[in-house]
Design a protein around this motif. Sequence first.
Motif, short mmCIF file in Angstrom:
data_model
loop_
_atom_site.label_atom_id
_atom_site.label_comp_id
_atom_site.label_asym_id
_atom_site.label_seq_id
_atom_site.Cartn_x
_atom_site.Cartn_y
_atom_site.Cartn_z
N ARG A 10 0.81 -1.22 0.00
CA ARG A 10 0.00 0.00 0.00
C ARG A 10 0.84 1.27 0.00
O ARG A 10 0.47 2.27 0.62
N GLN A 11 2.00 1.22 -0.70
CA GLN A 11 2.87 2.40 -0.69
C GLN A 11 2.21 3.62 -1.33
O GLN A 11 2.56 4.75 -1.00
N ARG B 123 -3.57 6.48 1.27
CA ARG B 123 -4.10 7.63 1.99
C ARG B 123 -3.17 8.31 2.98
O ARG B 123 -3.44 9.42 3.42
N TYR C 103 -1.74 11.85 -2.48
CA TYR C 103 -2.73 10.84 -2.87
C TYR C 103 -4.14 11.34 -2.54
O TYR C 103 -5.05 11.27 -3.37
N ARG D 39 -7.25 11.67 -5.07
CA ARG D 39 -8.41 10.85 -4.73
C ARG D 39 -9.65 11.73 -4.61
O ARG D 39 -10.73 11.36 -5.08
N SER E 124 -4.22 -0.43 -8.00
CA SER E 124 -5.52 -1.02 -8.33
C SER E 124 -6.05 -1.66 -7.06
O SER E 124 -5.68 -1.24 -5.96
N ASP E 125 -6.88 -2.66 -7.18
CA ASP E 125 -7.40 -3.35 -6.00
C ASP E 125 -7.66 -4.81 -6.33
O ASP E 125 -7.97 -5.12 -7.49
N TYR F 221 -14.79 -12.11 0.27
CA TYR F 221 -15.54 -10.86 0.00
C TYR F 221 -16.79 -11.13 -0.84
O TYR F 221 -17.83 -10.51 -0.63
N THR G 53 -4.84 -12.46 1.89
CA THR G 53 -5.02 -11.72 3.14
C THR G 53 -5.74 -12.54 4.21
O THR G 53 -5.48 -12.39 5.40
N HIS H 3 2.25 -6.06 6.57
CA HIS H 3 0.93 -5.87 5.94
C HIS H 3 0.91 -4.42 5.46
O HIS H 3 1.89 -3.70 5.66
O1 CP3 Z 1 0.02 -1.65 -2.47
C1 CP3 Z 1 -0.34 -0.71 -3.23
O2 CP3 Z 1 0.05 0.46 -3.10
C2 CP3 Z 1 -1.21 -1.04 -4.42
C3 CP3 Z 1 -2.59 -0.80 -4.27
C4 CP3 Z 1 -3.51 -1.74 -3.50
C5 CP3 Z 1 -4.74 -1.29 -2.98
N1 CP3 Z 1 -5.43 -2.38 -2.49
C6 CP3 Z 1 -5.20 0.10 -3.01
C7 CP3 Z 1 -6.32 0.52 -2.14
C8 CP3 Z 1 -3.43 -3.12 -3.25
C9 CP3 Z 1 -2.29 -4.08 -3.52
C10 CP3 Z 1 -4.65 -3.50 -2.61
C11 CP3 Z 1 -4.97 -4.90 -2.24
C12 CP3 Z 1 -6.16 -5.18 -1.42
N2 CP3 Z 1 -7.39 -4.60 -1.45
C13 CP3 Z 1 -6.22 -6.23 -0.47
C14 CP3 Z 1 -5.11 -7.21 -0.18
C15 CP3 Z 1 -4.01 -6.60 0.58
C16 CP3 Z 1 -4.27 -6.33 2.00
O3 CP3 Z 1 -4.22 -5.17 2.40
O4 CP3 Z 1 -4.50 -7.31 2.73
C17 CP3 Z 1 -7.51 -6.22 0.10
C18 CP3 Z 1 -8.02 -7.15 1.19
C19 CP3 Z 1 -8.25 -5.20 -0.55
C20 CP3 Z 1 -9.69 -4.84 -0.34
C21 CP3 Z 1 -9.81 -3.44 0.07
N3 CP3 Z 1 -9.67 -2.37 -0.79
C22 CP3 Z 1 -9.99 -2.92 1.39
C23 CP3 Z 1 -10.18 -3.76 2.62
C24 CP3 Z 1 -9.94 -1.52 1.29
C25 CP3 Z 1 -10.03 -0.50 2.39
C26 CP3 Z 1 -11.39 0.10 2.50
C27 CP3 Z 1 -11.39 1.33 3.39
O5 CP3 Z 1 -12.23 2.17 3.16
O6 CP3 Z 1 -10.53 1.41 4.30
C28 CP3 Z 1 -9.75 -1.19 -0.07
C29 CP3 Z 1 -9.64 0.15 -0.64
C30 CP3 Z 1 -8.29 0.58 -1.08
N4 CP3 Z 1 -7.47 -0.17 -1.88
C31 CP3 Z 1 -7.65 1.82 -0.81
C32 CP3 Z 1 -6.41 1.79 -1.49
C33 CP3 Z 1 -5.38 2.88 -1.56
C34 CP3 Z 1 -8.23 2.97 -0.01
C35 CP3 Z 1 -9.44 3.53 -0.69
C36 CP3 Z 1 -9.48 5.02 -0.84
O7 CP3 Z 1 -8.48 5.67 -1.22
O8 CP3 Z 1 -10.55 5.57 -0.61
#
Ligand code: CP3
Length: 353
Positions: A27-28, A31, A36, A40, A76-77, A154, A209, A327
């Motif tokens: 997640r480098q 937020r 970012y 966003r 991405s996600d 999910y 995860t 993580h």
């Molecule tokens: O690592 C990186 O920088 C690449 C980007 C990345 C994101 N999600 C961006 C993101 C990666 C690799 C993920 C993977 C991801 N997404 C996982 C597996 C990794 C882990 O953390 O265990 C999972 C379980 C998800 C599902 C997901 N997407 C969750 C639980 C959330 C958080 C929701 C929240 O509101 O807190 C997301 C959203 C998400 N994915 C954000 C980012 C930067 C934040 C959303 C935002 O900016 O509003």
Amino acid sequence: MASLENDRFLRALLREPVDRTPLWMMRQAGRYLPEYREIRAEAGSFMNLCTNPELACEVTLQPLRRYAMDAAILFSDILTVPDALGLGLYFSEGEGPRFERPISTAAEINALDPARAASELGYVMDAVSLIRKELKGSIPLIGFAGSPWTLATYMVEGGSSKDFAKVKSLAFNEPELMHQLLSKLATSVAAYLSEQIRSGAQAVQIFDTWGGALSHNAYREFSLRYMTEIIEQLPREADGRKVPVIVFTKGGGQWLEAIADCGADAVGLDWTTDIGAARERVGDRVCLQGNMDPTLLNASPERIRDEVAQILTSFGEGSGHVFNLGHGITPGINPDHVAAMVDAVVELSPDYH
Ligand code: CP3
């Protein structure tokens, strides 16, 4: 072979000699960075960011302007795959990811078409190509996907879950149906990651995860088996170079030997495992990635530096370690504390090589 100015990340994944321990951070792009949050806000929603290749490229590059990271990760996600399969992904404030159409019945699982993972995710491939172009051969780009088990949690729960009651009921009461779902997801993820590699990803990580929520036997049956199937199907070379695969099972510390045998080149560790002990168990077979507790980034820069030193010492001399968090980084972290971690790895790790 396309030239790469800094290839120590790819070299360490294959346990080839390096001048210092490479690092990147899960997640480098996210937020904790004000730049970012600005983009966003302009994009209006997280999915607008993901589906716009120019914006996805811009946020991928943001952390690289601040820190000496040795790899970029596609922005991405993992949940874009179930979205492409028709479940309707959305993010609701405070609730995290949700699906409009979660699945549970045989008819719903039967109706899933894995071919959509490739046909509906062109926007991800456009982002991968654009990021590769903008990186200009500086550092490698990591592609990624979720593990079938983690995606299924999910898709069946309809969003995040604390106890995984629904998806575990499906697994234990209707194992054949669960295997049908996981098998379709494995096909989808294999096609999706293969396409990312063809579009320019130079390494890939599978995020498992929620693998650690399973019992010893259930982990092998419902998670590890399908990651192994995916890895078997991936193109292992691009641009004349091997494309390493990293498997990260959060909570998988007890199963490292089994994970190291799944065909991956590297195993991601969360912070509950001592990396030196992990190396003794599997270090002659795979590279290890990790494993600082992300909440340590709330501590003082001095304490962060001590922790980095302890992890480097625990792993010890030689290649086969990619430094990372155990993580993803959380939103409230001070970006200067990330700099303290990065500086410590850059300054302290050459002694181990
Ligand atoms: O690592 C990186 O920088 C690449 C980007 C990345 C994101 N999600 C961006 C993101 C990666 C690799 C993920 C993977 C991801 N997404 C996982 C597996 C990794 C882990 O953390 O265990 C999972 C379980 C998800 C599902 C997901 N997407 C969750 C639980 C959330 C958080 C929701 C929240 O509101 O807190 C997301 C959203 C998400 N994915 C954000 C980012 C930067 C934040 C959303 C935002 O900016 O509003």
